[in-house]
Design a protein around this motif. Sequence first.
Motif, mmCIF file in Angstrom:
data_model
loop_
_atom_site.group_PDB
_atom_site.id
_atom_site.type_symbol
_atom_site.label_atom_id
_atom_site.label_comp_id
_atom_site.label_asym_id
_atom_site.label_seq_id
_atom_site.Cartn_x
_atom_site.Cartn_y
_atom_site.Cartn_z
ATOM 1 N N TYR A 28 1.018 -1.391 0.022
ATOM 2 C CA TYR A 28 0.073 -0.237 0.433
ATOM 3 C C TYR A 28 1.064 1.130 -0.070
ATOM 4 O O TYR A 28 1.600 1.209 0.725
ATOM 5 C CB TYR A 28 -1.175 0.148 1.022
ATOM 6 C CG TYR A 28 -1.894 1.427 1.593
ATOM 7 C CD1 TYR A 28 -2.541 1.612 0.748
ATOM 8 C CD2 TYR A 28 -1.155 2.311 2.453
ATOM 9 C CE1 TYR A 28 -4.042 3.000 0.973
ATOM 10 C CE2 TYR A 28 -1.808 3.550 2.268
ATOM 11 C CZ TYR A 28 -3.505 4.001 1.507
ATOM 12 O OH TYR A 28 -3.817 5.149 1.473
ATOM 13 N N GLY A 29 0.370 1.576 -1.147
ATOM 14 C CA GLY A 29 1.168 3.783 -0.416
ATOM 15 C C GLY A 29 -0.100 4.228 -0.775
ATOM 16 O O GLY A 29 -1.103 4.391 -1.695
ATOM 17 N N SER A 30 -0.237 5.387 -0.170
ATOM 18 C CA SER A 30 -1.097 6.825 -0.697
ATOM 19 C C SER A 30 -0.944 7.524 -1.250
ATOM 20 O O SER A 30 -2.220 7.472 -1.965
ATOM 21 C CB SER A 30 -1.507 7.649 0.588
ATOM 22 O OG SER A 30 -2.240 8.364 0.875
ATOM 23 N N ARG A 59 6.140 10.073 12.115
ATOM 24 C CA ARG A 59 6.477 10.681 10.352
ATOM 25 C C ARG A 59 4.888 9.443 9.832
ATOM 26 O O ARG A 59 5.137 8.598 10.285
ATOM 27 C CB ARG A 59 7.625 10.063 9.235
ATOM 28 C CG ARG A 59 8.606 8.806 9.767
ATOM 29 C CD ARG A 59 9.540 9.023 8.344
ATOM 30 N NE ARG A 59 10.739 7.682 8.695
ATOM 31 C CZ ARG A 59 11.162 7.731 9.431
ATOM 32 N NH1 ARG A 59 12.533 8.758 9.956
ATOM 33 N NH2 ARG A 59 12.204 6.514 9.300
ATOM 34 N N ILE A 60 4.791 9.985 8.358
ATOM 35 C CA ILE A 60 3.492 9.122 8.274
ATOM 36 C C ILE A 60 3.720 8.096 6.969
ATOM 37 O O ILE A 60 3.560 6.686 6.902
ATOM 38 C CB ILE A 60 2.613 9.827 7.392
ATOM 39 C CG1 ILE A 60 2.346 11.512 8.529
ATOM 40 C CG2 ILE A 60 1.183 9.318 7.241
ATOM 41 C CD1 ILE A 60 1.504 10.575 9.696
ATOM 42 N N SER A 61 5.176 8.093 6.095
ATOM 43 C CA SER A 61 5.823 7.359 4.978
ATOM 44 C C SER A 61 4.451 6.777 4.356
ATOM 45 O O SER A 61 4.509 5.495 4.146
ATOM 46 C CB SER A 61 6.483 5.964 6.033
ATOM 47 O OG SER A 61 7.097 6.614 7.284
ATOM 48 N N ASN A 62 3.895 7.531 3.941
ATOM 49 C CA ASN A 62 2.911 7.899 2.582
ATOM 50 C C ASN A 62 1.677 6.551 2.891
ATOM 51 O O ASN A 62 0.805 5.389 2.480
ATOM 52 C CB ASN A 62 4.120 6.776 1.456
ATOM 53 C CG ASN A 62 3.052 7.018 -0.341
ATOM 54 O OD1 ASN A 62 2.123 7.754 0.048
ATOM 55 N ND2 ASN A 62 3.947 6.159 -0.468
ATOM 56 N N TYR A 63 1.732 6.576 4.196
ATOM 57 C CA TYR A 63 0.059 6.175 5.230
ATOM 58 C C TYR A 63 -0.904 6.981 5.321
ATOM 59 O O TYR A 63 -1.195 7.744 5.722
ATOM 60 C CB TYR A 63 0.253 5.673 6.196
ATOM 61 C CG TYR A 63 -0.596 4.171 6.938
ATOM 62 C CD1 TYR A 63 -1.352 3.437 6.035
ATOM 63 C CD2 TYR A 63 -0.724 4.382 8.511
ATOM 64 C CE1 TYR A 63 -1.545 2.561 7.015
ATOM 65 C CE2 TYR A 63 -1.532 3.604 8.503
ATOM 66 C CZ TYR A 63 -2.252 3.219 7.851
ATOM 67 O OH TYR A 63 -2.429 1.422 8.159
#
Length: 236
Positions: free
Chosen positions: A135-137, A190-194
């Motif tokens: 998954y990548g936002s 950090r959110i790391s693309n979530y």
Amino acid sequence: MTDKTNSLQHLAIIMDGNGRWAKKRGLPRSAGHKKGAETVKDIVRAAGDMGIKYLTLYAFSTENWQRDPEEVKGLMGLLREYLKSELKEIQENGVRIMFIGERQMLDADIAEQMSKIEKDTADNDKMTLCIALSYGSRQEIVAAVQKIALLAKKGDISTNDIDIKMFSDMLYTKDIPDPDLLIRTSGEQRISNYLLWQIAYSELFFTPTLWPDFSKEELAGIVDNFNRRERRYGKN
Ligand code: IPE
Ligand code: IPE
Ligand code: MG
């Protein structure tokens, strides 16, 4: 401060720190992932017991494909095991499972197993466990834009039809409410693309605990902290 308790309908977690947990013990990273998978089982159970309706776990990001192939192989092996070994308990506990992410990147047998589990658990209504896998936002958002552009090109919609609701409905998460609380373990802030779109008004909580050490007791403490926060949504 208000004195009413917030409602925690949807909890999202970035399960981070498996590698560091193993390193601290002089073990291979795979040992951290194995222990982390045990924590997943405990936390899924605990969230159900706490009456949380939606739990979204970040298990593997699009960017994680860039890791050492051996580590990726190990993670996929653990996933296979998890999907097999947990299904019975998941069914008994009334948990519905769904997956978000780019399935075409996954091995065919895993993708098939995922679809089967989604189908087999579709009618369960105690809790929805949403697993973000490959998954990548940003990728999710771009895919939504592509879908919308196609509809506009075909003349099925006009630009005025594009609004927040319509956009949300183009995301993998269309059937679930936005997270109320996002927890990240391992100390990284950090959110790391979530879930970039979905966490617009989520409460954030960062804990230094490494994921394999995360416990239901710590979760209960964080939920308690969440309950005492004032959510304002930009209002006074
Ligand atoms: C989280 O732990 C699991 C995955 C990202 C798959 P990490 O593997 O990122 O562990 P650290 O961050 O290196 O400690
Ligand atoms: C985020 O953790 C992804 C998952 C927990 C699955 P990472 O370990 O991949 O994130 P970065 O690299 O520290 O940002
Ligand atoms: Mg990490």
